[in-house]
Write a protein that holds these residues in place. Structure first.
Motif, PDB file in Angstrom:
ATOM      1  N   GLY A   1       3.254   4.997  -3.229  1.00 17.65           N
ATOM      2  CA  GLY A   1       2.166   3.992  -3.219  1.00 17.65           C
ATOM      3  C   GLY A   1       2.314   2.294  -2.773  1.00 17.65           C
ATOM      4  O   GLY A   1       3.471   1.840  -2.694  1.00 17.65           O
TER       5      GLY A   1
ATOM      6  N   THR B   1       4.820   7.649   7.402  1.00 17.40           N
ATOM      7  CA  THR B   1       5.611   6.423   7.304  1.00 17.40           C
ATOM      8  C   THR B   1       4.309   5.385   7.041  1.00 17.40           C
ATOM      9  O   THR B   1       4.040   5.360   8.195  1.00 17.40           O
ATOM     10  CB  THR B   1       6.470   6.791   7.881  1.00 17.40           C
TER      11      THR B   1
ATOM     12  N   GLU C   1      -1.912  -5.720  -4.546  1.00  9.82           N
ATOM     13  CA  GLU C   1      -0.743  -5.993  -4.610  1.00  9.82           C
ATOM     14  C   GLU C   1      -0.675  -7.230  -3.281  1.00  9.82           C
ATOM     15  O   GLU C   1      -2.590  -7.239  -2.588  1.00  9.82           O
ATOM     16  CB  GLU C   1      -0.615  -4.652  -3.646  1.00  9.82           C
TER      17      GLU C   1
ATOM     18  N   SER D   1       0.430   2.396   1.368  1.00 12.41           N
ATOM     19  CA  SER D   1      -0.910   2.072   0.680  1.00 12.41           C
ATOM     20  C   SER D   1      -1.022   3.196  -1.145  1.00 12.41           C
ATOM     21  O   SER D   1      -1.502   4.332  -0.334  1.00 12.41           O
ATOM     22  CB  SER D   1      -1.462   0.955   0.925  1.00 12.41           C
TER      23      SER D   1
ATOM     24  N   GLU E   1       1.558   3.783  13.296  1.00 10.58           N
ATOM     25  CA  GLU E   1       1.246   3.366  14.625  1.00 10.58           C
ATOM     26  C   GLU E   1       1.269   2.091  14.990  1.00 10.58           C
ATOM     27  O   GLU E   1       1.553   1.702  15.962  1.00 10.58           O
ATOM     28  CB  GLU E   1      -0.652   3.400  14.796  1.00 10.58           C
ATOM     29  N   ARG E   2       1.595   0.947  13.856  1.00  9.33           N
ATOM     30  CA  ARG E   2       2.621  -0.386  14.212  1.00  9.33           C
ATOM     31  C   ARG E   2       3.556  -0.963  14.498  1.00  9.33           C
ATOM     32  O   ARG E   2       3.573  -1.750  15.221  1.00  9.33           O
ATOM     33  CB  ARG E   2       2.140  -1.395  12.830  1.00  9.33           C
TER      34      ARG E   2
ATOM     35  N   LYS F   1       5.047  11.129  11.592  1.00  9.80           N
ATOM     36  CA  LYS F   1       4.111  10.218  11.651  1.00  9.80           C
ATOM     37  C   LYS F   1       4.369   9.739  11.442  1.00  9.80           C
ATOM     38  O   LYS F   1       3.567   8.710   9.917  1.00  9.80           O
ATOM     39  CB  LYS F   1       2.286  10.943  11.211  1.00  9.80           C
TER      40      LYS F   1
ATOM     41  N   PHE G   1       4.440   0.933   7.681  1.00  8.62           N
ATOM     42  CA  PHE G   1       5.325   0.380   9.058  1.00  8.62           C
ATOM     43  C   PHE G   1       6.675  -0.429   8.583  1.00  8.62           C
ATOM     44  O   PHE G   1       7.083  -0.962   9.615  1.00  8.62           O
ATOM     45  CB  PHE G   1       4.118  -0.813   9.917  1.00  8.62           C
TER      46      PHE G   1
END
Ligand code: NAD
Length: 498
Positions: A248, A147, A383, A226, A176-177, A173, A149
Motif C-alpha cells: 500500500g 497493479t 501520503e 494505495s 487504467e491510467r 489487471k 499507475f
C-alpha cells in the motif's frame, strides 16, 4: 481515437462492455486513447482461458519455462527505446526514468530465469528405515495481479514473471491510467514462446477487480496501490479463500545526522524527493535533520536546489522530472500544499504556480519544500505522492528513530551518517521494512525481497526474491518407504523416530 482492449487467449481483443476510461497525455492534458473497462463476463473469459492453459504449462519442465523468460528478456531489450517512450507518454516520467522502470522489471525476469534452481525441493535420504522424505513446490493454478499507475512496466513484471515461471497462469489487471506497456509486454511474452492463455491482461476498474476477487478459480492475488484499496483487496480476497499479498501507501523518511556529508544528503534528497515528480513508492517525502544546526544547514542547501529543478515535458532529456499522471492527481497534490500552509507549516519553496511555456494544460508542478512540519499535521501523516518534501526537525537521534517507527506507513527509510554505530543501531531498531544507509532509495535487488511493514504491506510474504517463489507455489511434503515390501504389521500408534 485509439482504443485499448484486453489481451485474452494470446491476442489483443476489443472490449465489449461499452465502458471506457480516458488515457491522458500528461504533457498536454489531452485524451490520447480510450481504455476498455472489462465486464464480469470478459474477466470470466480471461479466467477460463487461463484455467485451460495452466495444466499443460505446469507440466512443461522448468528449464523450458525458463527459456521463455530468457527469450522475453531479449525481446524486451530489443524494444527498450520504444517501450520507454510509450511508458513515458502515458505516465509522464522522463524517458530516462522510464528505462529504469523497465530495467527494474527485467531484473526480476532475470531472477525468474533461475526457476529450475529456485523450485528445487528438499530431500532427506533414509529419514527412517527405508524411508525418504522430500518436499516439492507446486504451482497454485490461476493467479492474478492488480497493479498501480506509477510503475507500469516494473510492477507487472514483478508479479507475472515469478508467477508464470513457477507454472501458474496469470491474469494482470494493470492501472487504467497507463495500460499500453503492460499490453505490449503480454504480446512479447507470447512472441517469446509462452502458450496462449498463460498470461491474460484485463483492463478495467473496480468491477473487473471485484470479479477477480470473488472468482473461485483464482487462487492468489497480488496487489500494489494505495492503502485503502490494499486493505479492501486483502480482506475481500482472504474472505474468498485466496492467498493475498497487498502493498500500500508510503511515507518514507530520510534521517540526516549531524555528521552526515551534507552535500551527499542534499543530492540524495533532491533525487529521491523529486525524481518522477515524487510519484514513487520509494520516494523520500520526509527529511528529518537531527539538531537545529543540521536542520538550518540542510534547509539552506535544499532551497536553491528545489528552486532550480528542471521541469520539462517527459520527452526532454534535460528534465529532472516531467508532468504528474493526471490533472486530478495534480489537483490533489496542490490541495495538500494548501493544507500544509493552513496547518502552519512553513512553505519555503512554493511550486504550485509553475507553468511550462507551450504546455500550459499539462500536469506540471514545481517542487515544494516545507520546513517546520510537525507529526500532528495531516501533510505529515498522509501520503501526498507528489514533488513535495517536508522537513521535520528532530531534537535528537532518539526522536529521529521514533518518527518513522511510529508512522502508520513503514515502506522505506534511510539514514545518512558517517558513524557505523549509529547506522547499525538504526537499521536494527527502526520499525520499517526497507532501510538505506547513505542510500536514499533502498529498493532491494531482485534476488532479495521487496516489501513494507505496517499499513504499507498486508500479508506475510514480500515481492520478488525467494518470497515470490513461496507466494506463487504450495509445498507438498512426501514420505516414501522403499523397498515397499518391508512388512511390520499394522501400526496403531503414531509413527515416531524414537
Ligand atoms: P490505486 O490504489 O488507485 O490503484 C491501484 C490499482 O487498484 C489499479 O489497478 C486500480 O485500477 C485498482 N483500483 C482502484 N480503485 C479500486 C477500487 N475501488 N476497487 C478495486 N480496485 C481498485 O493506486 P495508484 O494511484 O494507481 O498508485 C499509487 C499508489 O500506489 C500510491 O499510494 C503508492 O504509494 C502505491 N504504491 C505502493 C508500492 C509499494 O510497494 N508499497 C509500490 C508502488 C505504488
Amino acid at each position: 481515437m485509439r482504443e485499448i482492449g484486453h489481451f485474452i487467449g494470446g491476442k489483443a481483443i476489443a472490449g465489449k462492455s461499452g465502458r471506457f476510461g480516458d488515457v491522458f497525455d500528461p504533457n498536454t492534458g489531452e485524451v490520447q486513447a480510450k481504455v476498455a473497462f472489462a465486464s464480469p463476463a470478459e474477466v470470466e473469459a480471461a479466467i477460463a482461458s487461463a484455467a485451460a492453459a495452466q495444466p499443460a504449462w505446469a507440466a512443461t519442465n522448468p528449464q523450458r519455462r525458463a527459456r521463455v523468460m530468457f527469450k522475453f528478456l531479449e525481446l524486451v531489450q530489443n524494444e527498450y527505446d520504444s517501450l520507454a517512450k510509450l511508458l513515458s507518454s502515458e505516465h509522464g516520467k522522463t524517458v530516462a526514468d522510464a528505462r529504469g522502470d523497465i530495467q527494474r522489471g527485467l531484473e526480476v525476469v532475470e531472477f525468474a530465469c533461475g526457476i529450475p534452481h529456485l523450485l528445487k525441493g528438499e530431500f532427506s535420504d533414509s529419514a527412517g528405515p527405508g524411508i525418504d522424505l522430500f518436499s516439492l513446490r507446486q504451482p497454485l493454478g490461476v493467479v492474478a495481479g492488480i497493479t498501480p499507475f506509477n510503475f507500469p512496466a516494473m510492477i507487472p513484471m514483478w508479479k507475472f514473471a515469478p508467477a508464470i515461471a513457477c507454472g501458474n497462469a496469470f491474469i494482470l489487471k494493470p492501472s487504467e491510467r497507463d495500460p499500453s506497456v503492460p499490453m505490449r509486454l503480454a504480446e512479447l511474452l507470447i512472441a517469446a514462446g509462452l502458450p496462449a492463455g498463460v498470461l491474460n491482461v484485463i483492463n478495467g476498474d473496480k468491477e473487473a477487480v471485484d470479479t477477480l476477487l470473488t472468482a473461485p478459480t483464482i487462487q492468489a492475488i497480488g496487489f500494489v496501490g494505495s492503502s485503502a484499496i490494499a486493505e479492501y483487496i486483502y480482506a475481500t480476497g482472504c474472505a474468498h479463500g485466496k492467498r493475498v499479498q497487498c502493498f500500500g501507501g508510503v511515507k518514507n523518511h530520510m534521517i540526516v545526522m549531524p555528521d552526515a556529508d551534507m552535500d551527499q544528503a542534499v543530492d540524495a534528497l533532491i533525487g529521491a524527493g523529486y525524481g518522477s515528480a515524487g510519484e514513487r513508492c520509494m520516494a523520500v517525502s520526509v527529511a528529518v535533520p537531527v539538531g537545529q544546526k543540521t536542520a538550518d544547514i540542510l534547509v539552506q542547501k535544499l532551497i536553491p536546489r528545489v528552486e532550480s529543478l528542471k521541469i520539462g515535458p517527459s520527452s526532454d532529456p534535460q528534465a529532472d522530472y516531467g508532468p504528474m499522471v493526471t490533472r486530478a492527481h495534480l489537483d490533489k497534490v496542490k490541495s495538500y500544499v494548501d493544507l500544509g500552509v493552513k496547518e502552519g507549516a512553513k512553505l519555503v519553496v512554493d511550486g504550485r504556480n509553475f507553468k511550462l511555456q507551450g504546455y500550459e494544460n499539462g500536469n506540471f508542478m514545481g517542487g515544494c519544500l516545507f520546513d517546520d512540519v510537525t507529526p500532528s499535521m495531516r501533510i505529515y501523516k498522509e501520503e501526498i505522492f507528489g514533488p513535495v518534501l517536508s522537513v521535520v526537525r528532530a531534537k535528537d537521534y532518539e526522536e529521529a528513530v521514533r518518527l518513522p517507527s511510529e508512522h502508520e506507513y513503514g515502506n522505506g527509510v534511510a539514514i545518512f551518517t558517517r558513524d557505523g554505530d549509529t547506522a547499525r543501531d538504526f537499521t536494527s531498531r527502526v520499525n520499517v521494512g526497507m532501510v538505506g544507509v547513505n542510500f536514499a532509495i533502498p529498493v532491494p535487488l531482485s534476488y532479495y525481497t521487496f516489501g513494507g511493514w505496517k499499513r504499507s504491506g498486508f500479508g506475510d510474504l514480500n515481492q520478488h526474491g525467494p518470497d515470490s517463489i513461496r507466494f506463487y507455489t504450495k509445498t507438498k511434503t512426501v514420505t516414501a518407504r522403499w523397498p515397499s515390501g518391508i512388512k511390520e504389521g499394522a501400526e496403531f500408534v503414531i509413527p515416531t523416530m524414537r
